[in-house]
Design a protein around this motif. Sequence first.
Motif, PDB file in Angstrom:
ATOM      1  N   TYR A   1     -12.783  -0.205  -7.454  1.00 50.84           N
ATOM      2  CA  TYR A   1     -12.530   0.999  -6.661  1.00 50.84           C
ATOM      3  C   TYR A   1     -12.855   2.237  -7.489  1.00 50.84           C
ATOM      4  O   TYR A   1     -12.581   2.280  -8.689  1.00 50.84           O
ATOM      5  CB  TYR A   1     -11.056   1.097  -6.271  1.00 50.84           C
ATOM      6  CG  TYR A   1     -10.453  -0.108  -5.580  1.00 50.84           C
ATOM      7  CD1 TYR A   1     -10.060  -1.228  -6.302  1.00 50.84           C
ATOM      8  CD2 TYR A   1     -10.239  -0.105  -4.200  1.00 50.84           C
ATOM      9  CE1 TYR A   1      -9.488  -2.322  -5.679  1.00 50.84           C
ATOM     10  CE2 TYR A   1      -9.656  -1.189  -3.570  1.00 50.84           C
ATOM     11  CZ  TYR A   1      -9.280  -2.297  -4.314  1.00 50.84           C
ATOM     12  OH  TYR A   1      -8.704  -3.372  -3.681  1.00 50.84           O
TER      13      TYR A   1
ATOM     14  N   TYR B   1     -11.627   6.190  -7.289  1.00 52.29           N
ATOM     15  CA  TYR B   1     -10.716   7.140  -6.662  1.00 52.29           C
ATOM     16  C   TYR B   1     -10.980   8.535  -7.225  1.00 52.29           C
ATOM     17  O   TYR B   1     -11.305   8.699  -8.400  1.00 52.29           O
ATOM     18  CB  TYR B   1      -9.254   6.786  -6.937  1.00 52.29           C
ATOM     19  CG  TYR B   1      -8.730   5.614  -6.154  1.00 52.29           C
ATOM     20  CD1 TYR B   1      -8.800   4.324  -6.666  1.00 52.29           C
ATOM     21  CD2 TYR B   1      -8.148   5.795  -4.906  1.00 52.29           C
ATOM     22  CE1 TYR B   1      -8.311   3.244  -5.943  1.00 52.29           C
ATOM     23  CE2 TYR B   1      -7.655   4.722  -4.180  1.00 52.29           C
ATOM     24  CZ  TYR B   1      -7.732   3.447  -4.705  1.00 52.29           C
ATOM     25  OH  TYR B   1      -7.248   2.384  -3.988  1.00 52.29           O
TER      26      TYR B   1
ATOM     27  N   GLN C   1     -15.093   1.351  -2.361  1.00 51.46           N
ATOM     28  CA  GLN C   1     -14.556   0.065  -2.779  1.00 51.46           C
ATOM     29  C   GLN C   1     -15.677  -0.967  -2.737  1.00 51.46           C
ATOM     30  O   GLN C   1     -16.376  -1.086  -1.723  1.00 51.46           O
ATOM     31  CB  GLN C   1     -13.416  -0.352  -1.854  1.00 51.46           C
ATOM     32  CG  GLN C   1     -12.841  -1.726  -2.148  1.00 51.46           C
ATOM     33  CD  GLN C   1     -11.841  -2.175  -1.100  1.00 51.46           C
ATOM     34  OE1 GLN C   1     -11.405  -1.387  -0.271  1.00 51.46           O
ATOM     35  NE2 GLN C   1     -11.481  -3.446  -1.136  1.00 51.46           N
TER      36      GLN C   1
ATOM     37  N   LEU D   1     -10.933   8.173 -11.128  1.00 51.89           N
ATOM     38  CA  LEU D   1     -10.290   6.956 -11.617  1.00 51.89           C
ATOM     39  C   LEU D   1     -11.039   5.740 -11.106  1.00 51.89           C
ATOM     40  O   LEU D   1     -11.329   5.630  -9.922  1.00 51.89           O
ATOM     41  CB  LEU D   1      -8.844   6.881 -11.111  1.00 51.89           C
ATOM     42  CG  LEU D   1      -7.857   7.901 -11.653  1.00 51.89           C
ATOM     43  CD1 LEU D   1      -6.586   7.905 -10.812  1.00 51.89           C
ATOM     44  CD2 LEU D   1      -7.522   7.607 -13.104  1.00 51.89           C
TER      45      LEU D   1
ATOM     46  N   THR E   1      -8.387  -9.298  -3.019  1.00 51.66           N
ATOM     47  CA  THR E   1      -7.179  -9.260  -2.222  1.00 51.66           C
ATOM     48  C   THR E   1      -7.063 -10.476  -1.316  1.00 51.66           C
ATOM     49  O   THR E   1      -6.468 -10.447  -0.280  1.00 51.66           O
ATOM     50  CB  THR E   1      -7.133  -7.974  -1.380  1.00 51.66           C
ATOM     51  OG1 THR E   1      -8.367  -7.823  -0.708  1.00 51.66           O
ATOM     52  CG2 THR E   1      -6.909  -6.782  -2.275  1.00 51.66           C
TER      53      THR E   1
ATOM     54  N   SER F   1      -4.767 -13.401  -4.939  1.00 52.41           N
ATOM     55  CA  SER F   1      -4.608 -12.136  -5.630  1.00 52.41           C
ATOM     56  C   SER F   1      -3.159 -11.667  -5.637  1.00 52.41           C
ATOM     57  O   SER F   1      -2.427 -11.880  -4.679  1.00 52.41           O
ATOM     58  CB  SER F   1      -5.466 -11.076  -4.941  1.00 52.41           C
ATOM     59  OG  SER F   1      -5.122  -9.793  -5.402  1.00 52.41           O
ATOM     60  N   THR F   2      -2.742 -11.015  -6.726  1.00 53.09           N
ATOM     61  CA  THR F   2      -1.415 -10.400  -6.751  1.00 53.09           C
ATOM     62  C   THR F   2      -1.436  -9.071  -6.004  1.00 53.09           C
ATOM     63  O   THR F   2      -0.396  -8.506  -5.743  1.00 53.09           O
ATOM     64  CB  THR F   2      -0.970 -10.115  -8.198  1.00 53.09           C
ATOM     65  OG1 THR F   2      -1.862  -9.148  -8.755  1.00 53.09           O
ATOM     66  CG2 THR F   2      -0.992 -11.389  -9.028  1.00 53.09           C
ATOM     67  N   GLY F   3      -2.604  -8.579  -5.727  1.00 55.07           N
ATOM     68  CA  GLY F   3      -2.708  -7.289  -5.043  1.00 55.07           C
ATOM     69  C   GLY F   3      -2.559  -6.120  -5.974  1.00 55.07           C
ATOM     70  O   GLY F   3      -2.617  -4.976  -5.545  1.00 55.07           O
ATOM     71  N   GLU F   4      -2.374  -6.357  -7.275  1.00 58.21           N
ATOM     72  CA  GLU F   4      -2.133  -5.264  -8.196  1.00 58.21           C
ATOM     73  C   GLU F   4      -3.441  -4.615  -8.615  1.00 58.21           C
ATOM     74  O   GLU F   4      -4.438  -5.289  -8.859  1.00 58.21           O
ATOM     75  CB  GLU F   4      -1.413  -5.784  -9.427  1.00 58.21           C
ATOM     76  CG  GLU F   4      -1.054  -4.707 -10.433  1.00 58.21           C
ATOM     77  CD  GLU F   4      -0.411  -5.279 -11.679  1.00 58.21           C
ATOM     78  OE1 GLU F   4       0.054  -6.425 -11.619  1.00 58.21           O
ATOM     79  OE2 GLU F   4      -0.383  -4.574 -12.687  1.00 58.21           O
ATOM     80  N   LEU F   5      -3.408  -3.294  -8.717  1.00 57.93           N
ATOM     81  CA  LEU F   5      -4.543  -2.519  -9.195  1.00 57.93           C
ATOM     82  C   LEU F   5      -4.379  -2.222 -10.676  1.00 57.93           C
ATOM     83  O   LEU F   5      -3.286  -1.913 -11.125  1.00 57.93           O
ATOM     84  CB  LEU F   5      -4.605  -1.171  -8.481  1.00 57.93           C
ATOM     85  CG  LEU F   5      -5.369  -1.025  -7.192  1.00 57.93           C
ATOM     86  CD1 LEU F   5      -5.308   0.421  -6.738  1.00 57.93           C
ATOM     87  CD2 LEU F   5      -6.807  -1.460  -7.357  1.00 57.93           C
ATOM     88  N   PHE F   6      -5.473  -2.317 -11.411  1.00 64.57           N
ATOM     89  CA  PHE F   6      -5.475  -1.947 -12.825  1.00 64.57           C
ATOM     90  C   PHE F   6      -6.411  -0.750 -12.976  1.00 64.57           C
ATOM     91  O   PHE F   6      -7.581  -0.817 -12.593  1.00 64.57           O
ATOM     92  CB  PHE F   6      -5.974  -3.114 -13.676  1.00 64.57           C
ATOM     93  CG  PHE F   6      -5.064  -4.309 -13.634  1.00 64.57           C
ATOM     94  CD1 PHE F   6      -5.157  -5.227 -12.592  1.00 64.57           C
ATOM     95  CD2 PHE F   6      -4.119  -4.519 -14.618  1.00 64.57           C
ATOM     96  CE1 PHE F   6      -4.319  -6.331 -12.541  1.00 64.57           C
ATOM     97  CE2 PHE F   6      -3.277  -5.620 -14.575  1.00 64.57           C
ATOM     98  CZ  PHE F   6      -3.377  -6.528 -13.534  1.00 64.57           C
ATOM     99  N   PHE F   7      -5.881   0.323 -13.543  1.00 61.84           N
ATOM    100  CA  PHE F   7      -6.641   1.566 -13.628  1.00 61.84           C
ATOM    101  C   PHE F   7      -7.239   1.778 -15.009  1.00 61.84           C
ATOM    102  O   PHE F   7      -6.641   1.406 -16.023  1.00 61.84           O
ATOM    103  CB  PHE F   7      -5.739   2.764 -13.331  1.00 61.84           C
ATOM    104  CG  PHE F   7      -5.404   2.938 -11.879  1.00 61.84           C
ATOM    105  CD1 PHE F   7      -4.303   2.326 -11.330  1.00 61.84           C
ATOM    106  CD2 PHE F   7      -6.216   3.720 -11.075  1.00 61.84           C
ATOM    107  CE1 PHE F   7      -3.994   2.489  -9.990  1.00 61.84           C
ATOM    108  CE2 PHE F   7      -5.922   3.896  -9.736  1.00 61.84           C
ATOM    109  CZ  PHE F   7      -4.802   3.280  -9.196  1.00 61.84           C
ATOM    110  N   GLY F   8      -8.375   2.443 -15.040  1.00 66.38           N
ATOM    111  CA  GLY F   8      -8.909   2.983 -16.273  1.00 66.38           C
ATOM    112  C   GLY F   8      -8.242   4.312 -16.553  1.00 66.38           C
ATOM    113  O   GLY F   8      -7.434   4.799 -15.756  1.00 66.38           O
TER     114      GLY F   8
END
Lengths: 111, 117
Positions: B33, B35, B48, B91, B98, B102-109
């Motif tokens: 993604y 953002y 996305q 971001l 998903t 998937s846990t559905g969790e997002l990991f951000f830079g």
Amino acid sequence: EDKVVQSPLSLVVHEGDTVTLNCSYEVTNFRSLLWYKQEKKAPTFLFMLTSSGIEKKSGRLSSILDKKELFSILNITATQTGDSAIYLCAVLTNYGQNFVFGPGTRLSVLP
Amino acid sequence: EAGVAQSPRYKIIEKRQSVAFWCNPISGHATLYWYQQILGQGPKLLIQFQNNGVVDDSQLPKDRFSAERLKGVDSTLKIQPAKLEDSAVYLCASSLGTGKLSTGELFFGEGSRLTVL
């Protein structure tokens, strides 16, 4: 249109206080709700909530989801200055598999 | 485990110039993604990807923004020409996907902060 609303938008408290942050949502095909903490850098994951009424807890932070009333709360007890951050609520939908974010609550904890 | 890598961290340009941001997601993460986060607001999805295909780009201003994810790994986001209102943090985030696994969790830079003068 999917929407996530957070309140308050800004909050100032003193160390030791307890705070409650609110997140309400209107989305189609709800899948889960996530809370993130954002300091100066990237948001970091706090909780993911999928089922109503089950409290998730991590230290002084806890969160619960109400899928009937379409909201979640994030509680922080005995706040510390290190809790100062923006707290983001996001909802994951099945349609498009998209995360919809709220505007965030800016929490400032004063010594 | 290495996190989501983004570069550059900071960029200052004048309006009408162009800029490009790069993102390398966590290894094995199928979904990527981009953002845009304007000061005081929550992140807003621009685009996305699922592997190298676009899932949602409905909020991407396509007259000036473009993004690609060649080979389903790294991604670049380009703005040309930039406007003052493009000043924001960009971001990049990734997730396993998903689907059921998937846990559905997002990991951000850590984000790329753009200032347009």
